[in-house]
Design a protein around this motif. Structure first.
Motif, PDB file in Angstrom:
ATOM      1  N   GLN A  63       3.378  29.417   4.663  1.00 31.33           N
ATOM      2  CA  GLN A  63       4.118  28.176   4.412  1.00 31.33           C
ATOM      3  C   GLN A  63       3.617  27.455   3.171  1.00 31.33           C
ATOM      4  O   GLN A  63       2.417  27.452   2.881  1.00 31.33           O
ATOM      5  CB  GLN A  63       3.996  27.255   5.627  1.00 31.33           C
ATOM      6  N   THR A  65       4.969  23.823   0.541  1.00 33.56           N
ATOM      7  CA  THR A  65       5.908  22.713   0.389  1.00 33.56           C
ATOM      8  C   THR A  65       6.384  22.667  -1.053  1.00 33.56           C
ATOM      9  O   THR A  65       5.573  22.610  -1.979  1.00 33.56           O
ATOM     10  CB  THR A  65       5.242  21.374   0.772  1.00 33.56           C
ATOM     11  N   ASN A  68       9.090  18.529  -1.345  1.00 30.35           N
ATOM     12  CA  ASN A  68       9.036  17.926  -0.006  1.00 30.35           C
ATOM     13  C   ASN A  68       9.758  18.732   1.067  1.00 30.35           C
ATOM     14  O   ASN A  68      10.053  18.209   2.138  1.00 30.35           O
ATOM     15  CB  ASN A  68       9.569  16.488  -0.027  1.00 30.35           C
ATOM     16  N   LYS A  70       9.615  22.288   3.420  1.00 26.90           N
ATOM     17  CA  LYS A  70       8.747  23.371   3.864  1.00 26.90           C
ATOM     18  C   LYS A  70       9.462  24.693   3.634  1.00 26.90           C
ATOM     19  O   LYS A  70      10.590  24.896   4.072  1.00 26.90           O
ATOM     20  CB  LYS A  70       8.379  23.195   5.333  1.00 26.90           C
ATOM     21  N   LYS A  71       8.800  25.591   2.932  1.00 24.04           N
ATOM     22  CA  LYS A  71       9.317  26.921   2.623  1.00 24.04           C
ATOM     23  C   LYS A  71       8.295  27.952   3.072  1.00 24.04           C
ATOM     24  O   LYS A  71       7.150  27.617   3.373  1.00 24.04           O
ATOM     25  CB  LYS A  71       9.568  27.062   1.110  1.00 24.04           C
ATOM     26  N   ARG A  72       8.698  29.203   3.087  1.00 18.95           N
ATOM     27  CA  ARG A  72       7.787  30.290   3.448  1.00 18.95           C
ATOM     28  C   ARG A  72       7.960  31.439   2.453  1.00 18.95           C
ATOM     29  O   ARG A  72       9.077  31.833   2.158  1.00 18.95           O
ATOM     30  CB  ARG A  72       8.067  30.818   4.849  1.00 18.95           C
TER      31      ARG A  72
END
Length: 148
Positions: A63, A65, A68, A70-72
């Motif tokens: 994970q 950010t 702002n 949240k991504k993976r």
């Protein structure tokens, strides 16, 4: 699942009442076998078995950010100092690799500062190395083998 432009590997598969599952050796659990997961599992094995990257340096769905949100990352390879070295973005085989795909991984790299970016849909693979001097990326013909 569709054959990919990667070597084949003997994956552990099983079914439950709803899905076919594939065992992820790095996460030590079965995952729902989606087309994207099929690509990810093949590429992880390619990294380990063909390119000699230690499994201990490979992270799955880490994970971060970005703006702002949240991504993976699909696959993140760290160097021996624990810093991100390679980011791999996996798409399902039916998803074409477009500029949007490169933009996505470039946004991730603004946070991670990896030296190599990889984009794959299992059929087409693109490898880019960051040229910090000229602030650009250079396309590579293949992913470099792991070196300590």
């Amino acid at each position: 699942m569709q054959p990919l432009n990667l070597p084949t590997y003997p994956f552990k598969l099983k079914s439950n009442e709803k899905h076919t599952l594939i065992f992820d050796e790095l996460r030590k659990k079965y995952m729902v076998l989606t087309p994207e997961e099929w690509v990810r599992q093949h590429f992880v094995q390619y990294l380990i078995q063909q390119k000699n990257y230690p499994a201990s340096l490979i992270g799955i769905e880490k994970q971060l950010t970005v703006n702002n949100l949240k991504k993976r990352t699909d696959i993140l390879i760290f160097n021996t100092n624990g810093k991100p070295d390679i980011i791999v973005e996996c798409k399902a085989p039916h998803i074409p690799i477009t500029q949007n795909t490169f933009d996505q991984i470039a946004r991730y790299n603004l946070k991670l500062n990896a030296s190599i970016l990889v984009v794959t849909n299992g059929l087409s693979h693109f490898f880019c190395k960051l040229d910090t001097k000229n602030e650009t990326y250079v396309f590579l013909r293949e992913l470099p083998d792991y070196k300590i």
